[in-house]
Design a protein around this motif. Structure first.
Motif, PDB file in Angstrom:
ATOM      1  N   VAL A  42      39.214  35.403  31.466  1.00  0.00           N
ATOM      2  CA  VAL A  42      39.828  34.093  31.672  1.00  0.00           C
ATOM      3  C   VAL A  42      40.325  33.978  33.117  1.00  0.00           C
ATOM      4  CG1 VAL A  42      41.775  32.613  31.014  1.00  0.00           C
ATOM      5  CG2 VAL A  42      40.389  33.731  29.244  1.00  0.00           C
ATOM      6  N   ALA A  43      40.980  35.023  33.611  1.00  0.00           N
ATOM      7  CA  ALA A  43      41.506  35.004  34.983  1.00  0.00           C
ATOM      8  C   ALA A  43      40.397  34.847  36.007  1.00  0.00           C
ATOM      9  CB  ALA A  43      42.289  36.281  35.258  1.00  0.00           C
ATOM     10  N   LYS A  44      39.279  35.531  35.766  1.00  0.00           N
ATOM     11  CA  LYS A  44      38.173  35.502  36.726  1.00  0.00           C
ATOM     12  C   LYS A  44      37.153  34.409  36.419  1.00  0.00           C
ATOM     13  CE  LYS A  44      36.578  39.230  38.298  1.00  0.00           C
ATOM     14  NZ  LYS A  44      36.179  40.481  38.875  1.00  0.00           N
ATOM     15  N   MET A  45      37.377  33.683  35.321  1.00  0.00           N
ATOM     16  CA  MET A  45      36.404  32.695  34.850  1.00  0.00           C
ATOM     17  C   MET A  45      35.034  33.346  34.725  1.00  0.00           C
ATOM     18  SD  MET A  45      37.565  29.239  36.723  1.00  0.00           S
ATOM     19  CE  MET A  45      39.269  28.725  36.709  1.00  0.00           C
ATOM     20  N   SER A  46      35.032  34.478  34.016  1.00  0.00           N
ATOM     21  CA  SER A  46      33.830  35.295  33.886  1.00  0.00           C
ATOM     22  C   SER A  46      33.545  35.599  32.421  1.00  0.00           C
ATOM     23  CB  SER A  46      34.039  36.615  34.636  1.00  0.00           C
ATOM     24  OG  SER A  46      33.016  37.534  34.335  1.00  0.00           O
ATOM     25  N   LEU A  47      32.277  35.547  32.065  1.00  0.00           N
ATOM     26  CA  LEU A  47      31.845  35.954  30.729  1.00  0.00           C
ATOM     27  C   LEU A  47      31.109  37.291  30.778  1.00  0.00           C
ATOM     28  CD1 LEU A  47      30.625  32.495  29.379  1.00  0.00           C
ATOM     29  CD2 LEU A  47      32.793  33.655  28.907  1.00  0.00           C
ATOM     30  N   ASP A  48      31.164  37.951  31.921  1.00  0.00           N
ATOM     31  CA  ASP A  48      30.563  39.269  32.073  1.00  0.00           C
ATOM     32  C   ASP A  48      31.255  40.211  31.081  1.00  0.00           C
ATOM     33  OD1 ASP A  48      30.076  41.965  32.859  1.00  0.00           O
ATOM     34  OD2 ASP A  48      29.751  41.336  34.928  1.00  0.00           O
ATOM     35  N   PRO A  49      30.489  40.928  30.247  1.00  0.00           N
ATOM     36  CA  PRO A  49      31.103  41.834  29.273  1.00  0.00           C
ATOM     37  C   PRO A  49      32.121  42.802  29.883  1.00  0.00           C
ATOM     38  CG  PRO A  49      28.766  41.637  28.825  1.00  0.00           C
ATOM     39  CD  PRO A  49      29.028  40.905  30.120  1.00  0.00           C
ATOM     40  N   ALA A  50      31.924  43.219  31.122  1.00  0.00           N
ATOM     41  CA  ALA A  50      32.866  44.130  31.780  1.00  0.00           C
ATOM     42  C   ALA A  50      34.225  43.465  32.020  1.00  0.00           C
ATOM     43  CB  ALA A  50      32.292  44.622  33.106  1.00  0.00           C
ATOM     44  N   ASP A  51      34.259  42.133  32.059  1.00  0.00           N
ATOM     45  CA  ASP A  51      35.503  41.398  32.295  1.00  0.00           C
ATOM     46  C   ASP A  51      36.199  40.959  31.011  1.00  0.00           C
ATOM     47  OD1 ASP A  51      35.444  41.531  35.085  1.00  0.00           O
ATOM     48  OD2 ASP A  51      34.144  39.768  35.224  1.00  0.00           O
ATOM     49  N   LEU A  52      35.581  41.199  29.872  1.00  0.00           N
ATOM     50  CA  LEU A  52      36.164  40.746  28.614  1.00  0.00           C
ATOM     51  C   LEU A  52      37.118  41.805  28.075  1.00  0.00           C
ATOM     52  CD1 LEU A  52      33.046  39.022  27.062  1.00  0.00           C
ATOM     53  CD2 LEU A  52      34.856  38.048  28.487  1.00  0.00           C
ATOM     54  N   THR A  53      38.242  41.951  28.776  1.00  0.00           N
ATOM     55  CA  THR A  53      39.232  42.968  28.485  1.00  0.00           C
ATOM     56  C   THR A  53      40.625  42.442  28.789  1.00  0.00           C
ATOM     57  OG1 THR A  53      39.963  45.210  29.067  1.00  0.00           O
ATOM     58  CG2 THR A  53      38.889  43.946  30.796  1.00  0.00           C
ATOM     59  N   HIS A  54      41.622  43.159  28.306  1.00  0.00           N
ATOM     60  CA  HIS A  54      43.016  42.823  28.580  1.00  0.00           C
ATOM     61  C   HIS A  54      43.436  43.260  29.979  1.00  0.00           C
ATOM     62  CE1 HIS A  54      43.156  47.078  27.730  1.00  0.00           C
ATOM     63  NE2 HIS A  54      44.283  47.093  28.410  1.00  0.00           N
ATOM     64  N   ASP A  55      42.682  44.166  30.589  1.00  0.00           N
ATOM     65  CA  ASP A  55      43.081  44.820  31.838  1.00  0.00           C
ATOM     66  C   ASP A  55      43.055  43.851  33.021  1.00  0.00           C
ATOM     67  OD1 ASP A  55      43.682  46.628  33.821  1.00  0.00           O
ATOM     68  OD2 ASP A  55      41.793  47.715  33.691  1.00  0.00           O
ATOM     69  N   ILE A  56      44.218  43.687  33.651  1.00  0.00           N
ATOM     70  CA  ILE A  56      44.295  42.788  34.813  1.00  0.00           C
ATOM     71  C   ILE A  56      44.442  43.562  36.119  1.00  0.00           C
ATOM     72  CG2 ILE A  56      45.180  40.836  33.483  1.00  0.00           C
ATOM     73  CD1 ILE A  56      47.973  41.485  34.658  1.00  0.00           C
ATOM     74  N   THR A  57      44.237  44.870  36.066  1.00  0.00           N
ATOM     75  CA  THR A  57      44.341  45.711  37.257  1.00  0.00           C
ATOM     76  C   THR A  57      43.407  45.197  38.349  1.00  0.00           C
ATOM     77  OG1 THR A  57      44.802  47.609  35.857  1.00  0.00           O
ATOM     78  CG2 THR A  57      44.148  48.070  38.127  1.00  0.00           C
ATOM     79  N   GLY A  58      43.955  45.033  39.542  1.00  0.00           N
ATOM     80  CA  GLY A  58      43.146  44.645  40.691  1.00  0.00           C
ATOM     81  C   GLY A  58      42.854  43.168  40.829  1.00  0.00           C
ATOM     82  N   LEU A  59      43.403  42.338  39.936  1.00  0.00           N
ATOM     83  CA  LEU A  59      43.182  40.899  40.095  1.00  0.00           C
ATOM     84  C   LEU A  59      43.934  40.393  41.319  1.00  0.00           C
ATOM     85  CD1 LEU A  59      43.486  39.452  36.467  1.00  0.00           C
ATOM     86  CD2 LEU A  59      41.396  39.942  37.762  1.00  0.00           C
ATOM     87  N   SER A  60      43.348  39.413  41.967  1.00  0.00           N
ATOM     88  CA  SER A  60      43.993  38.825  43.143  1.00  0.00           C
ATOM     89  C   SER A  60      45.148  37.923  42.710  1.00  0.00           C
ATOM     90  CB  SER A  60      42.977  38.005  43.934  1.00  0.00           C
ATOM     91  OG  SER A  60      42.623  36.834  43.202  1.00  0.00           O
ATOM     92  N   GLU A  61      45.982  37.571  43.663  1.00  0.00           N
ATOM     93  CA  GLU A  61      47.081  36.645  43.406  1.00  0.00           C
ATOM     94  C   GLU A  61      46.540  35.308  42.893  1.00  0.00           C
ATOM     95  OE1 GLU A  61      50.502  34.876  46.184  1.00  0.00           O
ATOM     96  OE2 GLU A  61      50.217  37.050  46.416  1.00  0.00           O
ATOM     97  N   GLU A  62      45.444  34.868  43.459  1.00  0.00           N
ATOM     98  CA  GLU A  62      44.819  33.610  43.037  1.00  0.00           C
ATOM     99  C   GLU A  62      44.326  33.698  41.594  1.00  0.00           C
ATOM    100  OE1 GLU A  62      40.790  31.290  44.191  1.00  0.00           O
ATOM    101  OE2 GLU A  62      42.139  31.700  45.874  1.00  0.00           O
TER     102      GLU A  62
END
Length: 114
Positions: A42-62
């Motif tokens: 949701v944060a990255k607006m991504s449906l990539d299976p690698a992004d479908l996780t609770h982990d927000i490590t390394g997300l940008s401020e934006e």
């Protein structure tokens, strides 16, 4: 399955998105988000299976700001909260977190949740 509720979690909050089944139901554009905590996607607006996780490590401020906006203005505004993921209510060893309070969670505002 047809006739069953459709759930997805963002920031450890489980939403019933059944009323948006044209978006989240089987074969729908955002179906990949359901059945799991898809916070990173949701944060990255991504449906990539690698992004479908609770982990927000390394997300940008934006991306964190986008996550908070979508959490508040889409999910909390449109869909009922039906529960919390175990990561929000359990300790790392799996025991119940007797001190669990929604307001203790990062990027979380209890006054807006209930």
């Amino acid at each position: 399955q047809e006739g069953q509720p459709i759930y997805l979690a963002v920031k450890g909050v489980v939403f019933d998105v059944t009323s948006g089944k044209e978006f989240y139901g089987k074969g729908a554009p955002y179906n990949a988000l359901v059945g799991k905590d898809s916070t990173r996607g949701v944060a990255k607006m991504s449906l990539d299976p690698a992004d479908l996780t609770h982990d927000i490590t390394g997300l940008s401020e934006e991306e964190i700001k986008s996550l908070d906006d979508i959490f508040n203005n889409v999910y909390k505004a449109k869909y009922p909260i039906v529960g919390y993921t175990s990561r929000r209510i359990l300790n790392e060893d799996g025991s119940p977190n007797l001190d669990f309070k929604p307001e203790d969670q990062p990027h979380f505002n209890i006054k807006d949740e209930f």
